[in-house]
Structure formats: C-alpha cells, structure tokens
Design a protein around this motif. Structure first.
Motif, PDB file in Angstrom:
ATOM      1  N   THR A  61       8.526  12.200  55.402  1.00 41.88           N
ATOM      2  CA  THR A  61       9.000  11.273  54.373  1.00 41.88           C
ATOM      3  C   THR A  61       8.098  10.044  54.375  1.00 41.88           C
ATOM      4  N   MET A  62       7.379   9.835  53.282  1.00 42.16           N
ATOM      5  CA  MET A  62       6.492   8.690  53.157  1.00 42.16           C
ATOM      6  C   MET A  62       7.290   7.485  52.653  1.00 42.16           C
ATOM      7  N   HIS A  63       6.856   6.300  53.029  1.00 40.79           N
ATOM      8  CA  HIS A  63       7.562   5.088  52.613  1.00 40.79           C
ATOM      9  C   HIS A  63       6.610   4.215  51.801  1.00 40.79           C
ATOM     10  N   VAL A  64       7.035   3.845  50.595  1.00 41.94           N
ATOM     11  CA  VAL A  64       6.232   3.008  49.705  1.00 41.94           C
ATOM     12  C   VAL A  64       6.979   1.713  49.416  1.00 41.94           C
ATOM     13  N   LEU A  65       6.321   0.597  49.654  1.00 42.49           N
ATOM     14  CA  LEU A  65       6.861  -0.709  49.295  1.00 42.49           C
ATOM     15  C   LEU A  65       6.356  -1.077  47.912  1.00 42.49           C
ATOM     16  N   ILE A  66       7.270  -1.317  46.980  1.00 42.05           N
ATOM     17  CA  ILE A  66       6.919  -1.724  45.616  1.00 42.05           C
ATOM     18  C   ILE A  66       7.107  -3.231  45.502  1.00 42.05           C
ATOM     19  N   MET A  67       6.030  -3.921  45.174  1.00 38.18           N
ATOM     20  CA  MET A  67       6.082  -5.376  44.980  1.00 38.18           C
ATOM     21  C   MET A  67       5.790  -5.689  43.513  1.00 38.18           C
ATOM     22  N   THR A  68       6.687  -6.400  42.866  1.00 39.64           N
ATOM     23  CA  THR A  68       6.496  -6.715  41.450  1.00 39.64           C
ATOM     24  C   THR A  68       6.728  -8.198  41.203  1.00 39.64           C
ATOM     25  N   ASN A  69       5.965  -8.753  40.270  1.00 42.54           N
ATOM     26  CA  ASN A  69       6.142 -10.163  39.918  1.00 42.54           C
ATOM     27  C   ASN A  69       7.549 -10.431  39.396  1.00 42.54           C
ATOM     28  N   THR A  70       8.051  -9.480  38.607  1.00 44.78           N
ATOM     29  CA  THR A  70       9.273  -9.713  37.851  1.00 44.78           C
ATOM     30  C   THR A  70       9.986  -8.395  37.589  1.00 44.78           C
ATOM     31  N   ALA A  71      11.238  -8.482  37.113  1.00 48.18           N
ATOM     32  CA  ALA A  71      12.005  -7.284  36.763  1.00 48.18           C
ATOM     33  C   ALA A  71      12.034  -7.068  35.252  1.00 48.18           C
ATOM     34  N   GLU A  72      11.089  -7.667  34.515  1.00 45.70           N
ATOM     35  CA  GLU A  72      11.051  -7.495  33.064  1.00 45.70           C
ATOM     36  C   GLU A  72      10.811  -6.030  32.698  1.00 45.70           C
ATOM     37  N   GLU A  73      11.194  -5.666  31.470  1.00 48.25           N
ATOM     38  CA  GLU A  73      11.210  -4.271  31.032  1.00 48.25           C
ATOM     39  C   GLU A  73       9.883  -3.531  31.228  1.00 48.25           C
ATOM     40  N   PRO A  74       8.723  -4.085  30.834  1.00 47.52           N
ATOM     41  CA  PRO A  74       7.475  -3.334  31.050  1.00 47.52           C
ATOM     42  C   PRO A  74       7.239  -2.983  32.519  1.00 47.52           C
ATOM     43  N   TYR A  75       7.585  -3.898  33.418  1.00 47.14           N
ATOM     44  CA  TYR A  75       7.422  -3.640  34.844  1.00 47.14           C
ATOM     45  C   TYR A  75       8.383  -2.549  35.309  1.00 47.14           C
ATOM     46  N   GLN A  76       9.606  -2.575  34.784  1.00 52.06           N
ATOM     47  CA  GLN A  76      10.573  -1.531  35.136  1.00 52.06           C
ATOM     48  C   GLN A  76      10.095  -0.159  34.678  1.00 52.06           C
ATOM     49  N   GLN A  77       9.491  -0.094  33.504  1.00 54.29           N
ATOM     50  CA  GLN A  77       8.976   1.182  33.001  1.00 54.29           C
ATOM     51  C   GLN A  77       7.859   1.707  33.896  1.00 54.29           C
ATOM     52  N   ALA A  78       6.944   0.809  34.319  1.00 56.95           N
ATOM     53  CA  ALA A  78       5.840   1.223  35.188  1.00 56.95           C
ATOM     54  C   ALA A  78       6.356   1.681  36.550  1.00 56.95           C
ATOM     55  N   ILE A  79       7.393   1.019  37.050  1.00 54.71           N
ATOM     56  CA  ILE A  79       7.986   1.421  38.335  1.00 54.71           C
ATOM     57  C   ILE A  79       8.677   2.777  38.205  1.00 54.71           C
ATOM     58  N   LYS A  80       9.416   2.960  37.117  1.00 60.12           N
ATOM     59  CA  LYS A  80      10.120   4.225  36.888  1.00 60.12           C
ATOM     60  C   LYS A  80       9.130   5.394  36.814  1.00 60.12           C
ATOM     61  N   GLY A  81       8.051   5.224  36.041  1.00 54.40           N
ATOM     62  CA  GLY A  81       7.054   6.276  35.931  1.00 54.40           C
ATOM     63  C   GLY A  81       6.401   6.582  37.264  1.00 54.40           C
ATOM     64  N   PHE A  82       6.120   5.540  38.033  1.00 51.21           N
ATOM     65  CA  PHE A  82       5.499   5.703  39.355  1.00 51.21           C
ATOM     66  C   PHE A  82       6.404   6.500  40.287  1.00 51.21           C
ATOM     67  N   LYS A  83       7.660   6.116  40.347  1.00 55.31           N
ATOM     68  CA  LYS A  83       8.599   6.766  41.268  1.00 55.31           C
ATOM     69  C   LYS A  83       8.830   8.227  40.883  1.00 55.31           C
ATOM     70  N   GLU A  84       8.993   8.493  39.602  1.00 56.62           N
ATOM     71  CA  GLU A  84       9.235   9.875  39.164  1.00 56.62           C
ATOM     72  C   GLU A  84       8.031  10.763  39.467  1.00 56.62           C
ATOM     73  N   GLN A  85       6.825  10.263  39.162  1.00 58.87           N
ATOM     74  CA  GLN A  85       5.625  11.062  39.368  1.00 58.87           C
ATOM     75  C   GLN A  85       5.360  11.310  40.847  1.00 58.87           C
ATOM     76  N   LEU A  86       5.466  10.256  41.665  1.00 62.85           N
ATOM     77  CA  LEU A  86       5.168  10.409  43.089  1.00 62.85           C
ATOM     78  C   LEU A  86       6.221  11.271  43.789  1.00 62.85           C
ATOM     79  N   SER A  87       7.485  11.125  43.391  1.00 62.39           N
ATOM     80  CA  SER A  87       8.559  11.921  43.995  1.00 62.39           C
ATOM     81  C   SER A  87       8.432  13.399  43.663  1.00 62.39           C
ATOM     82  N   SER A  88       7.763  13.715  42.556  1.00 61.23           N
ATOM     83  CA  SER A  88       7.568  15.117  42.198  1.00 61.23           C
ATOM     84  C   SER A  88       6.506  15.786  43.063  1.00 61.23           C
TER      85      SER A  88
END
Length: 314
Positions: free
Chosen positions: A31-58
């Motif tokens: 099980t790999m561990h990834v720390l996600i650091m973001t400036n803000t929780a604004e919508e574009p950042y949430q979309q980029a995080i969602k895409g990252f998590k879905e792709q990497l988890s696959s």
C-alpha cells in the motif's frame, strides 16, 4: 550432456524472468501512501485531485492524505506534521504555494506538481516533475490563427528581468506562424500607462504572457480597460481573465490534469527515477470565450469555436 546444459540454461532464464517481475509485484502488493498538498479547496483543484486519485487507484493500492494549506494556521508546521504522521512515498502538490513549500522542505521524496503557471519552477529541484499549466508557444499561435485568420500584428507586454529570454522565443514562433510581434517592455508599474497607450498604434491583438509586473492582479484592471477602450482583443492567461474582459484564453481540463499527473506518479512509485521524467504540458486543450467582448471588439468567432468552448461568458 547437451540436454543437461540446455535444462540448466532454461532454469537460469526462468529465474531471471521471475526476478524481473518481482519489483512490480512487490509494488502492487504494497500500500503506497501519497500526501496531497493543495493551495485551496476551490472547484478546479478538487477536480484535479479527484482525477489524480481515481487514476492512481486504478493502477496501485494507494492511501491518500489531504493537506489544504489555506486551512492551516502555520503551513510549514502543518507540512512537517503531515510528513511525520503519514510517512508518504510521494507528494502531489497543486498550486505554486504548495509546490514551493514542498520543494523547500522535501529534498528526497518525489514530488509531482500541477496548477503552476511558471514552468521554470520545476527547475528548482531534482526531485520534482509534473504538468505545467503553460502551453507551448506554437500551440498558442495555432489558436491565434483559428480566432484571427486575417490579423497579423500581435503585441506582448513584458518586463525584461523576468521575460527577456522568453520574448525571443515568442518572436521566433510568431514569425514562423506568420505573425509580426511587437514586444513592449514594461520594467516598472509606472511604465505601464505609457506602454498601454501604444495599443492605439496599429496593434491588432494583445497576447498576455505570465509576468509579475504587467499581468498581475494589481494591473489586471488597467490592462483590461486599455484593451476595451482601444478595441484590441486581449488573449488572457486563464478563465478568470476571460470572465473579467479578455476575449479568450486557452484553458485546462482539470480532471485530466490530475490523471496525467497520476500516470507520472504511478511510474515513479513503480521505480522509475523522477529525474528521468521531465515536466509535461497539458495533453488536453480547452478554451473559454467572452462573447460580449467579441461583440464589442467586432470579432466574429467561428461557430465551431463557439460550439466547442469549455465556457462562454455572456
């Protein structure tokens, strides 16, 4: 005897093949561990995080920890606590602030970054790669041709200290694309009003490039007003510039930015050195248009461009 030698060689070959797949298998089981650091929780950042998590988890078994810097009282301490409590294998940063903070404090773990306009930021450390928000200059001029098939005189405003080298690249690319570049230096904010007066002198398009003196939140209103008054369309840096009065800007598919970063992260977590993976440009191009500004500028935008725009501001 020959049969025995053949059997021995065959066994060696099988052993080598088994060993060659062990690292990937070990990564797949861990099980790999990834720390996600973001400036803000604004919508574009949430979309980029969602895409990252879905792709990497696959691709891998991954646990994620999210650190939103805008919610942290002391950002430096928050990062150190997240590192200490989670012991991540990789850092995924979104935005210049979180990327710079990670680069200053994390010298060995790999960093994958996005939501950063200044592509030179990636040159600051050997343990970082990612997807810059900047598009190659030839792409910018390809889209200029689509929006302005008849116009040829393009101006840029820039400060020499930050963008002197880039201007020469812009000039070469403009000439190759059939445009004439008018480069107007603005070395201090006090020089900006005089530079903007030159928009009335036979300039057809104003192309914005990232510049801390000319194209900043402090100067945006002044630049947009001059563009509007002189009917010189401004090609913006982001969706917000278009919303505020630029004619159009190349934009981003934020979900795909995250997925593109995840592909890089997966390779790194499987053992490919981050140093061997240069930063990438966005693989999907989108754009936004301000229809009211187009009408004011008397710019007729082809129906196909309107149809395929990500956002049209009216």
């Amino acid at each position: 005897m020959r049969c025995k030698l053949f059997a021995h060689e065959l066994m060696l070959l099988i052993a080598l093949l088994v060993l060659s797949v062990l690292p990937d298998k070990a990564v797949a089981e861990k099980t790999m561990h990834v720390l996600i650091m973001t400036n803000t929780a604004e919508e574009p950042y949430q979309q980029a995080i969602k895409g990252f998590k879905e792709q990497l988890s696959s691709q891998l078994d991954v646990k994620f920890t999210l650190l939103i810097l805008s919610l942290a009282t002391n950002k430096h301490d928050a990062l150190l606590a997240a590192m200490r409590n989670n012991n991540p294998d990789l850092i995924y940063t979104l935005g210049a602030e979180s990327t710079e903070l990670a680069m200053q404090n994390i010298l060995t773990l790999p960093i994958v970054s996005t939501m950063v306009l200044n592509k030179d930021l990636f040159k600051g450390a050997k343990n970082i790669t990612g997807v810059t928000l900047t598009y190659p200059l030839d792409i910018q001029f390809q889209w200029l041709k689509k929006f302005f098939p008849e116009q040829r005189k393009v101006a840029i405003l820039y400060n020499r200290e930050e963008n002197d080298k880039i201007v020469e690249d812009v000039r070469k690319t403009a000439e190759q694309a059939g445009f004439e570049l008018i480069a107007i230096p603005v070395n201090t904010p006090k020089q900006l009003p005089f530079a903007l007066e030159q928009l009335a002198r036979n300039i057809e398009i104003l192309l914005a490039i990232p510049d801390e003196i000319v194209m900043s939140p402090k100067t945006a209103k002044e630049v947009l007003l001059a563009s509007f008054r002189n009917r010189v369309p401004l090609i913006g840096i982001s969706d917000n510039w278009v919303k505020s009065g630029a004619l159009y800007a190349l934009s981003w598919n934020y979900d795909d930015l995250g997925r593109q970063c995840a592909l890089q992260a997966a390779k790194i977590l499987k053992g490919i050195p981050v140093q061997s993976m240069p930063p990438e440009f966005p693989r999907k191009i989108t754009y936004t248009i301000n229809q009211k500004i187009a009408e004011h500028m008397r710019v007729e935008i082809p129906e196909a461009l309107l149809k395929n725009a990500k956002i049209i501001f009216n």
